[in-house]
Design a protein around this motif. Sequence first.
Motif, PDB file in Angstrom:
ATOM      1  N   ASP C  56       0.814  -1.213   0.000  1.00  0.00           N
ATOM      2  CA  ASP C  56       0.000   0.000   0.000  1.00  0.00           C
ATOM      3  C   ASP C  56       0.850   1.266   0.000  1.00  0.00           C
ATOM      4  O   ASP C  56       0.338   2.353  -0.264  1.00  0.00           O
ATOM      5  N   TRP C  57       2.130   1.151   0.328  1.00  0.00           N
ATOM      6  CA  TRP C  57       2.996   2.343   0.350  1.00  0.00           C
ATOM      7  C   TRP C  57       3.823   2.508  -0.912  1.00  0.00           C
ATOM      8  O   TRP C  57       4.545   3.500  -1.058  1.00  0.00           O
ATOM      9  N   ILE C  58       3.751   1.563  -1.845  1.00  0.00           N
ATOM     10  CA  ILE C  58       4.562   1.688  -3.064  1.00  0.00           C
ATOM     11  C   ILE C  58       4.202   2.986  -3.784  1.00  0.00           C
ATOM     12  O   ILE C  58       5.073   3.726  -4.217  1.00  0.00           O
ATOM     13  N   SER C  59       2.895   3.242  -3.878  1.00  0.00           N
ATOM     14  CA  SER C  59       2.466   4.429  -4.638  1.00  0.00           C
ATOM     15  C   SER C  59       2.891   5.725  -3.959  1.00  0.00           C
ATOM     16  O   SER C  59       2.917   6.765  -4.593  1.00  0.00           O
ATOM     17  N   SER C  63      10.793   8.643  -2.124  1.00  0.00           N
ATOM     18  CA  SER C  63      11.887   8.915  -3.071  1.00  0.00           C
ATOM     19  C   SER C  63      11.844   7.831  -4.134  1.00  0.00           C
ATOM     20  O   SER C  63      11.281   6.746  -3.917  1.00  0.00           O
ATOM     21  N   LEU C  64      12.450   8.100  -5.279  1.00  0.00           N
ATOM     22  CA  LEU C  64      12.431   7.110  -6.361  1.00  0.00           C
ATOM     23  C   LEU C  64      13.216   5.872  -5.947  1.00  0.00           C
ATOM     24  O   LEU C  64      12.869   4.746  -6.305  1.00  0.00           O
ATOM     25  N   ARG C  65      14.285   6.097  -5.171  1.00  0.00           N
ATOM     26  CA  ARG C  65      15.099   4.978  -4.692  1.00  0.00           C
ATOM     27  C   ARG C  65      14.271   4.074  -3.773  1.00  0.00           C
ATOM     28  O   ARG C  65      14.257   2.856  -3.924  1.00  0.00           O
ATOM     29  N   ARG C  66      13.561   4.700  -2.813  1.00  0.00           N
ATOM     30  CA  ARG C  66      12.729   3.893  -1.891  1.00  0.00           C
ATOM     31  C   ARG C  66      11.598   3.191  -2.629  1.00  0.00           C
ATOM     32  O   ARG C  66      11.186   2.093  -2.269  1.00  0.00           O
ATOM     33  N   LYS C  67      11.054   3.859  -3.632  1.00  0.00           N
ATOM     34  CA  LYS C  67       9.960   3.253  -4.388  1.00  0.00           C
ATOM     35  C   LYS C  67      10.455   1.975  -5.055  1.00  0.00           C
ATOM     36  O   LYS C  67       9.799   0.935  -5.007  1.00  0.00           O
ATOM     37  N   ALA C  68      11.644   2.045  -5.646  1.00  0.00           N
ATOM     38  CA  ALA C  68      12.185   0.871  -6.336  1.00  0.00           C
ATOM     39  C   ALA C  68      12.465  -0.259  -5.342  1.00  0.00           C
ATOM     40  O   ALA C  68      12.139  -1.417  -5.596  1.00  0.00           O
ATOM     41  N   ILE C  69      13.070   0.077  -4.213  1.00  0.00           N
ATOM     42  CA  ILE C  69      13.395  -0.960  -3.223  1.00  0.00           C
ATOM     43  C   ILE C  69      12.117  -1.630  -2.736  1.00  0.00           C
ATOM     44  O   ILE C  69      12.034  -2.859  -2.639  1.00  0.00           O
TER      45      ILE C  69
END
Lengths: 274, 93, 310
Positions: C56-59, C63-69
């Motif tokens: 639920d937190w991906i969106s 940061s772009l880095r955290r999104k990818a991880i």
Amino acid sequence: MISDDLLGNDAHWAFGTDFEDPLAGVDTTVPDGVDPAALARYCLMLGDDALVLSQRLSEWCSRAPDLEEDIALANVALDLLGQARLLLARAAAADPSVVPALPDDSPVPAEDALAFFRSPAEFRNVTMAELPNGDFAETITRLLLLSICRLAEFESMVAHPDAVLAAVAAKGRKELAYHRDFAARWFVTLARGTAESRRRVLGALDGLWAFWPELDAPADVEVVLDQVFAAADVSRPEVTPARGLGRECVHTEALTDLLAEMQSVARAHPKGLW
Amino acid sequence: MSEWPLYEVFLRSKRGLNHVHVGSLHAPDDRFALMHARDVYTRRNEGVSIWVVRACEITASSPDEKDPMFAPSGDKVYRHPTFYDIPEHVPHM
Amino acid sequence: MTVTETELAGHFEATVARGDRVEPRDWMPEAYRKTLIRQIAQHAHSEIIGMQPEGDWISRAPSLRRKAILLAKVQDEAGHGLYLYSACETLGTSRRELTEKLLSGKQKYSSIFNYPTPSYADVGTIGWLVDGAAICNQVPLCRTSFGPYGRAMIRICKEESFHQRQGYELLMTMMRGTDEQRAMVQESVDRFWWPALMMFGPPDDASPNTEQSMAWGIKRNTNDELRQKFVDMTVPQARALGVTLPDPELRWNSERQAHDFGEPDWHEFWAVVKGNGPCNAERLDRRRSAHEDGAWVRDAAVAFAEEGAR
């Protein structure tokens, strides 16, 4: 920082060699004869397409038709996110004036400032990328149309005078070729699967086709698309084109909603460290 | 509602090595099985070679067959003939 | 020659006693098979349902880095579920059957995923505490007596250690950020500490299946042993992070060379197990709609494959 031992060299990561700074060790000088502002604008176009589509695809996570498809869609989203990060970083390095102003002591890197602190009216993605996911047929059809065009763009970008962009293209074209094949395979499967899947995929194509002209596909892309349509026993829809103006920063409500969600945490903590 | 058949996946992690069994997945046909194998078991690691085969098409012996204690378990419907040991040198395990 | 059930059972027990692995085509007691199916299925379901609270937190990852991880991590969980369903299928069941049992409530998943994730710091806390507890549970399972399960666990454990470390690293980074971020981390740890301790299951004297599972080599340690190990492992990590674990009874016992700690609220544990946790209905509803909404896609692919085969 832990990037090396945490992330290692696993090819899982669709990024450059340094996960902290996507352009670490890269000479970002804009070459002679290239207009930095135009280069930044071009990077934003391609970067925003990737970022917005990646955001849409990642909405499928834990909702896909089966586990295998969940994993596949996440892979595509990760590839595009990696491309977006490189392209936004390139835009910021080429023309720092495109980066939104943040407090002096903000630790937010430039590519994140571009992703999380621009308003919808500053995004340059095409309209098709921002439309809501719809069902699996709509998601696949959109991915087919966008990846077929993006692949052609990257194929020609390999020879770009800007070495950074050429390198992004060289890496990204392999990813995009896979996205196109994945989407094309599903498109044909749905079109020739059951009566219901055919009905859904034809409906998806009708809905998306109005936004096809905005993608400004070159002639050879039209040829490839016709091959896919032939394999799927589908013809080009008769639909009045919509006025897609995404490249000129004119967007639908869907982008406003998408960004409001995507940017909510970053904007609540403009001085936050993540 | 139909379920996709089960496939077994074998990877050659680099040239010169054997294909090694890495796991299973479901796919509607051979082509999709290859794509799924790439997504699930290689995460797009370039240069690997993948084999996929329908689990039901594997003919297997049972290691216990030489053992007098072996009893044919023909009354059990197993979807997998067997799993295979994975050597240490195979990456991304 | 006819082999009697007793002889087969003796052979099976000798295999397990030698520390050898049981493989799918071997004879095995029906109860062993049922126990394994229940445990592996529950484990697989936990991976799949476990995608939701963090997913639920991906969106909204900041940061772009955290999104990818985060996306890669949640994707890994889908992979883990897939490996485990495959291991379970070697026992003569199918993923569809298992999914139906999950959706009808006949099979369970880990209660920890019935807790909500209202803060982004929960992504870090889940990685650190929940994945940390999972690793404590799972590392011994790499040596479990059933071959396919053990092999799936080896793959999974290798990936889980990345999960735990990304979570801890997120919390460390937030602790170096603003006061508000530090407060978010502490608040999240306060909420997840007790549920994480409950992940090891009820106390040994209330865990009727443990003894048989250990005799069969399915389980290698008791619930309380693993819980103790987790607490001992986590206390120094909490200190390094600069957070307080919300247990006034937590202290080092030099005599036992281990930490003493308070008792989790087992009433809450049983309530959540029985389906009355904060998010039970929501988690199953999401899984059900994904499964049902995907039916036409799966059917279309089968129809197309059949057309190609003709």
